[in-house]
Design an enzyme around this catalytic site. Sequence first.
Site, PDB file in Angstrom:
ATOM      1  N   ASP A   1      49.531  40.739 140.863  1.00 18.29           N
ATOM      2  CA  ASP A   1      48.371  41.608 140.068  1.00 18.29           C
ATOM      3  C   ASP A   1      48.729  42.981 140.618  1.00 18.29           C
ATOM      4  O   ASP A   1      48.791  43.203 141.831  1.00 18.29           O
ATOM      5  CB  ASP A   1      46.841  41.234 140.313  1.00 18.29           C
ATOM      6  CG  ASP A   1      46.745  39.869 139.809  1.00 18.29           C
ATOM      7  OD1 ASP A   1      46.674  39.855 138.743  1.00 18.29           O
ATOM      8  OD2 ASP A   1      46.551  39.301 140.769  1.00 18.29           O
TER       9      ASP A   1
ATOM     10  N   GLU B   1      53.532  34.915 140.320  1.00 16.76           N
ATOM     11  CA  GLU B   1      52.599  35.704 139.582  1.00 16.76           C
ATOM     12  C   GLU B   1      51.852  36.816 140.444  1.00 16.76           C
ATOM     13  O   GLU B   1      51.712  36.320 141.339  1.00 16.76           O
ATOM     14  CB  GLU B   1      51.799  35.317 138.436  1.00 16.76           C
ATOM     15  CG  GLU B   1      51.031  35.949 137.502  1.00 16.76           C
ATOM     16  CD  GLU B   1      49.594  36.528 138.140  1.00 16.76           C
ATOM     17  OE1 GLU B   1      48.767  37.268 137.544  1.00 16.76           O
ATOM     18  OE2 GLU B   1      49.233  36.029 139.247  1.00 16.76           O
TER      19      GLU B   1
ATOM     20  N   HIS C   1      44.360  41.511 143.347  1.00 20.27           N
ATOM     21  CA  HIS C   1      43.841  41.015 142.076  1.00 20.27           C
ATOM     22  C   HIS C   1      42.470  41.766 141.658  1.00 20.27           C
ATOM     23  O   HIS C   1      42.141  42.306 140.476  1.00 20.27           O
ATOM     24  CB  HIS C   1      43.268  39.487 142.114  1.00 20.27           C
ATOM     25  CG  HIS C   1      42.530  38.959 140.810  1.00 20.27           C
ATOM     26  ND1 HIS C   1      41.181  39.104 140.744  1.00 20.27           N
ATOM     27  CD2 HIS C   1      43.194  38.696 139.644  1.00 20.27           C
ATOM     28  CE1 HIS C   1      41.040  38.707 139.602  1.00 20.27           C
ATOM     29  NE2 HIS C   1      42.271  38.358 138.794  1.00 20.27           N
TER      30      HIS C   1
ATOM     31  N   HIS D   1      50.998  31.087 140.697  1.00 24.73           N
ATOM     32  CA  HIS D   1      49.783  32.194 140.196  1.00 24.73           C
ATOM     33  C   HIS D   1      49.427  32.804 141.662  1.00 24.73           C
ATOM     34  O   HIS D   1      48.782  32.264 142.621  1.00 24.73           O
ATOM     35  CB  HIS D   1      48.677  31.379 139.693  1.00 24.73           C
ATOM     36  CG  HIS D   1      47.603  32.582 139.185  1.00 24.73           C
ATOM     37  ND1 HIS D   1      46.276  32.431 140.066  1.00 24.73           N
ATOM     38  CD2 HIS D   1      47.504  33.778 138.254  1.00 24.73           C
ATOM     39  CE1 HIS D   1      45.336  33.351 139.321  1.00 24.73           C
ATOM     40  NE2 HIS D   1      46.164  34.222 138.284  1.00 24.73           N
TER      41      HIS D   1
ATOM     42  N   GLU E   1      51.586  41.119 136.551  1.00 25.88           N
ATOM     43  CA  GLU E   1      50.463  41.906 135.715  1.00 25.88           C
ATOM     44  C   GLU E   1      49.763  43.254 136.064  1.00 25.88           C
ATOM     45  O   GLU E   1      49.737  43.662 137.185  1.00 25.88           O
ATOM     46  CB  GLU E   1      49.061  40.926 136.016  1.00 25.88           C
ATOM     47  CG  GLU E   1      48.182  41.318 134.903  1.00 25.88           C
ATOM     48  CD  GLU E   1      46.799  40.410 135.001  1.00 25.88           C
ATOM     49  OE1 GLU E   1      45.573  40.703 134.536  1.00 25.88           O
ATOM     50  OE2 GLU E   1      46.912  39.356 135.458  1.00 25.88           O
TER      51      GLU E   1
END
Length: 312
Positions: free
Chosen positions: A87, A85, A100, A58, A168
Amino acid sequence: MYVRPAAAAAAAFLGFTLTLLGGTASSAATGPSIPSSPSGSAGPAGVPGLLGPVVYAHRGASAYAPENTLAAIDLAMRLGFDWVENDVQRTKDGELVVVHDDTLARTTDVEQAFPDRSPWRVKDFTAAEIATLDAGSWFGEEFAGERVPTLREYLDRVQRNRQRLLLEIKKPELYPGIEKQTLQVLDEAGWLDADHAQRRLVVQSFSADSVRLVHGMHPDLVTAFLGTPTVADLPKYAQFTDRINPWHTTISADWVAAVHGLLGAHGKAMEVDTWIVDDAATARKVQGMGVDGIITNAPDVVQQAVLGALAY
């Protein structure tokens, strides 16, 4: 709070033990190698490992390095993890960057560099201004000088590392058209070919509308909705997404089974990748519920928990 054990020592121990086992951490996590898979450690996106849930780093290995930086994904690679992962948000002048929060204050030195620009929103700064910020010192002196990467820089590093990406789209309501722009950058970076679309990329968002748009513009892509819809509402999501990715405290074995019981947008059983799990007990708990993947800041901790002695 971040728990930061000595990552270098962990990586060295990992490498020694896996040498004895004849594999890598990621190959253990994702089952037998598939010849057409670039890293030889996982099947198509959406196929969980035979030995346990797929482990996603993450924001990179963010328990041990500043989140969403190139250092964090490099560390995930050294620890043996394929999937990272991130953002994605957009600057004032239209550049996509990997960060993020919708403000820069928590993870950079923006308050010192631009003291009169409160509340320091990403969308109020140009890409050139953001490129000057220190995105590492807040986490540790050894990371001083790390930068907020552009999406293109991030994609190039993931590609170089032969990793895979759970991307994301963050707060799309702040950035009209970000779905189309994200797909454009992915395309320019070579990430929308069949291999990436089927095996190396998943696009997710908390916005159902955003996920639906991505699926409509590029139906080949694997997509995921972040949230925990009711069982009654799950069929609606199955029309445009392949996965439901919930917070781990909101799910049960019955709910996971209900997701698995539906065919997603590509005609395959829907999957569940849960977040954010950073301790062994919770990792084993959600594994027992039948989740397909676990998204974690501490991928080594989770992998050791779900694979036991086989991982190390």
